[in-house]
Design an enzyme around this catalytic site. Structure first.
Site, PDB file in Angstrom:
ATOM      1  N   GLU A 182       0.862  -1.184   0.000  1.00  0.00           N
ATOM      2  CA  GLU A 182       0.000   0.000   0.000  1.00  0.00           C
ATOM      3  C   GLU A 182       0.896   1.231   0.000  1.00  0.00           C
ATOM      4  O   GLU A 182       1.186   1.800  -1.033  1.00  0.00           O
ATOM      5  CB  GLU A 182      -0.942  -0.035   1.199  1.00  0.00           C
ATOM      6  N   GLU A 206      -2.044   0.565  13.568  1.00  0.00           N
ATOM      7  CA  GLU A 206      -3.259   0.859  12.819  1.00  0.00           C
ATOM      8  C   GLU A 206      -4.498   0.562  13.652  1.00  0.00           C
ATOM      9  O   GLU A 206      -5.487   1.291  13.587  1.00  0.00           O
ATOM     10  CB  GLU A 206      -3.269   0.028  11.536  1.00  0.00           C
TER      11      GLU A 206
END
Length: 724
Positions: free
Chosen positions: A347, A607
């Site tokens: 990502e 996260e």
């Protein structure tokens, strides 16, 4: 910029995944006064003159919105010159020709990946007698396969030290980008900290693993004795699994290879054209066997944009100090030319939502003005004519729908950079982007004066999310309309700084607030309470904050907010009389909390609050980064409320400062310092003989508030005492 005589060149025969090395030999015709090398590439490059690196910029020319902007660099190479010279430039895929992004079908992926390994270079030689000689890329250059047999952002690097490039291949001139060339605008990416291997151990599966003790973004330098053909092969991981084995599932499809083929003798290798996010390495192959490897042979090298550290926090709590460190490491690891969400998996994109929630903290920890100015210029370049702003910048995803709180980075980030540094040029440069974003919402909504319709991320990763959803339970149109109001208010403030007529936006703002209050007279989640109070949208903000406090205490003094609500949560509590409750959330160690990951050994921000759960299992495999800086935004509350350091809005950039510290008896002391454009601001408090002792330094005129009493002071250091 038009480069006189310089033309884009590429290999006449495509080298495929192998990085080409371009070369030019030349002889000086006199004594040199100055030599400047200017270059850029379609990919990332490493330039050497006579075997010595030109400059310290790693991964040059950096990552920009390549369809609109491609940076070039200039290096003073006077000291590298000899009588006879060899200039070589190795070009890897980098971001430009990477398989990024992982989502199919975007113009970025389809349009750039197939481009050649292009190089544009110009060496300007100025002799002592005033003559100039220019050596530019043209058909006379040569090319070869390089020792870099493969290099890519997600998939790592394969390097063969025994391969000998022979620069005898022909190059072709081609029509590469020229009108989009811009001089270097952002901070250079440079090598920063060097970290020795902390320990080596064998896992239950028999794997040989080295722990560097810190999750970083960068690469590994290895020094070893080897023979031609022997191999060093490493794998990377952020965490170990509950059984103590090497864990890579959260890297998803990123291969993250480190494969080095030896030459003879003592040798040192570090990758040239890629990077990893990692704390651990697994030694898969080593000359003579993995049992021969020792930690001293491996050094982790951290990379990040070369920003100056400006803010420092410390306290009497070791756990809180670890959190402060984690926030710093999270910012460094994700500020690699673009504010990425994470540095390890497939990502690593410049998510706008993450950037806007963290921008205030970013500008406290580091001098990030130049960093954000470059990224925001890319945002303006990628903004659609109708004002749409993508979910990531550079906008590689080309999502058909804009999202509230993500696209709002177009307004929030420039304002916060202006607030931090007082330089109105960021508003001048971005104002069109700012107001066009608000105009986009006005045109796209299905309900006038609210933002309805479209697709949004909502309160992403909110802990009150329904089962099976990544989105919290807050009403998405509530969030979208709240940010519509907030961005409009910031456009008004920015316009007034610039002396512009913003009366139409003032009228729009009044209509949004009226419609918002009529549509949502009540709030059902923590995040809805937070936004209504923090953005001053509630008819009674105190009542909204009171409801928030009740909701927090009723569920066991826990936050349930996600990406949208969490950055403002503690601010709302302390602004409306609940500072003690704000501290309870900050100091909480059980899940969910900022300190829970610390209890699990985190060295960066996660996260997910429970990226590693109480029983040692993982939250998920597909979306579980252990270096994801967004929740580190809590540091701006520590600077601005606990330590009390804020700029006066009429004097941005800390030209005047307000210092109103809010201590808590669960801490014995807390210190904050901030190097501003006007000098060092310090705020310290500690327990002393049953009282609070405050020590405050200001380089400018300041408002100091202690125990509710205002003190107007001139530059200097001041001491105050106040009862608990």
């Amino acid at each position: 910029m038009k480069w006189t005589n310089a033309t884009w060149i590429k290999p006449a025969v495509d080298t495929g995944d192998i990085a080409p090395v371009f070369g030019k030999s030349f002889t000086l015709s006199g004594e040199i006064r100055e030599a400047t090398l200017s270059l850029t590439a379609l990919g990332v490059y490493e330039a050497e003159l006579n075997g010595k690196r030109a400059g310290e910029f790693i991964l040059a020319p950096g990552w920009t919105s390549y369809y609109s902007r491609l940076q070039y660099q200039e290096y003073d190479v006077t000291g590298l010159l000899e009588k006879d010279n060899a200039l070589t430039v190795t070009v890897g895929k980098g971001w430009y020709r990477s398989r990024m992004p992982g989502w199919q079908g975007s113009k970025w992926q389809d349009g750039l990946r197939g481009n050649p390994s292009g190089l544009l270079a110009r060496l300007t030689l100025t002799y002592q007698d005033g003559r100039q000689e220019i050596i530019s890329t043209d058909e006379s250059w040569k090319v070869s396969e390089s020792r870099v047999r493969f290099s890519e952002i997600y998939d790592g690097e394969i390097y063969d030290a025994a391969f000998e490039p022979v620069l005898n291949g022909d190059v072709l001139v081609f029509e590469g980008p020229s009108d989009t060339l811009i001089p270097q605008q952002g901070e250079e990416i440079k090598e920063q900290e060097r970290i020795a291997g902390a320990r080596m151990f064998t896992t239950p599966k028999g794997e040989t693993v080295i722990d560097f003790g810190q999750n970083i973004t960068g690469y590994v330098e290895a020094t070893l004795e080897g023979r031609v053909g022997e191999v060093l092969d490493l794998s990377f991981a952020e965490v170990m699994d509950k059984e103590g084995n090497f864990y890579t599932a959260n890297y998803r499809s990123a291969k993250a290879q480190y494969h080095y083929t030896c030459t003879d003798g003592l040798q040192t290798y570090k990758p040239k054209l890629t990077f990893w996010g990692f704390r651990y390495i697994r030694v898969n192959q080593f000359p003579g066997g993995v049992e021969k490897a020792v930690p001293a042979q491996f050094t982790a090298i951290a990379l990040h944009s070369d920003m100056r550290r400006t803010g420092f926090l410390s306290s009497s709590s070791p756990e809180l100090n670890r959190l402060f460190d984690n926030i710093i490491w999270g910012q460094k690891g994700n500020f690699v030319d673009v504010p990425t969400d994470c540095p390890q998996r497939d990502e690593r994109l410049g998510w706008t939502g993450d950037a806007q929630v963290f921008v205030r903290t970013a500008c406290l920890n580091y001098d990030a003005e130049k960093f954000f100015a470059k990224w925001l210029a890319d945002m303006a370049a990628d903004q659609h004519e109708d004002g749409y702003v993508g979910h990531v910048i550079p906008d590689m995803l080309q999502n058909p729908h804009a999202s509230a709180a993500w696209g709002d980075a177009a307004v929030i980030c420039p304002w916060e950079v202006y607030r931090a540094y007082g330089n109105s040029s960021i508003l001048e440069n971005q104002f069109e982007c700012m107001h066009k974003w608000v105009d986009h919402i006005t045109a796209a909504t299905t309900t006038p004066n609210l933002w309805t319709g479209g697709t949004h991320y909502g309160d992403w990763l909110g802990l009150d999310a329904p089962s099976g959803s990544y989105k919290g339970s807050s009403d998405e149109t509530f969030i979208a309309s709240a940010f519509y109001a907030h961005s409009t208010s910031l456009v008004i403030r920015a316009g007034k700084v610039l002396g512009l007529d913003v009366s139409s936006y003032e009228a729009l703002y009044d209509r949004i607030v009226a419609a918002f209050r009529e549509t949502w007279p009540a709030y059902k989640t923590q995040t809805e309470c937070v936004l209504a109070a923090h953005f001053r949208l509630a008819p009674d903000c105190q009542a909204a904050a009171d409801q928030l406090a009740r909701m927090i205490t009723d569920c066991g003094t826990k936050l349930q907010t996600g990406f949208v609500g969490t950055p403002y949560l503690l601010h709302v509590l302390s602004d409306y009389g609940y500072a003690e409750l704000a501290y309870s959330l900050l100091l909480r160690e059980k899940y969910p909390s900022w300190l829970y990951p610390v209890t699990k050994g985190a060295t960066t921000i996660w996260e997910h609050w429970d990226g590693i759960m109480e029983d040692g299992d993982f939250w998920s495999a597909d979306m579980n980064s252990y270096n994801h800086y967004a929740y580190g935004s809590v540091a701006d509350w520590v600077y601005g409320v606990a330590a009390g350091i804020t700029p006066v809005e009429s004097a941005p950039g800390y030209a005047r400062v307000r210092i109103a510290p809010v201590p808590d008896t669960r801490l014995d002391w807390l210190k904050a310092s901030l190097n501003t454009r006007h000098g060092l601001v310090r705020s310290e408090w500690k327990k002393s003989d049953g009282m609070w002792r405050f020590e405050i330094t200001t380089p400018v005129d300041a408002e100091i508030v202690i125990g509710g009493t205002l003190h107007q002071v001139t530059p200097g250091t001041y001491y105050f005492y106040h009862n608990f």
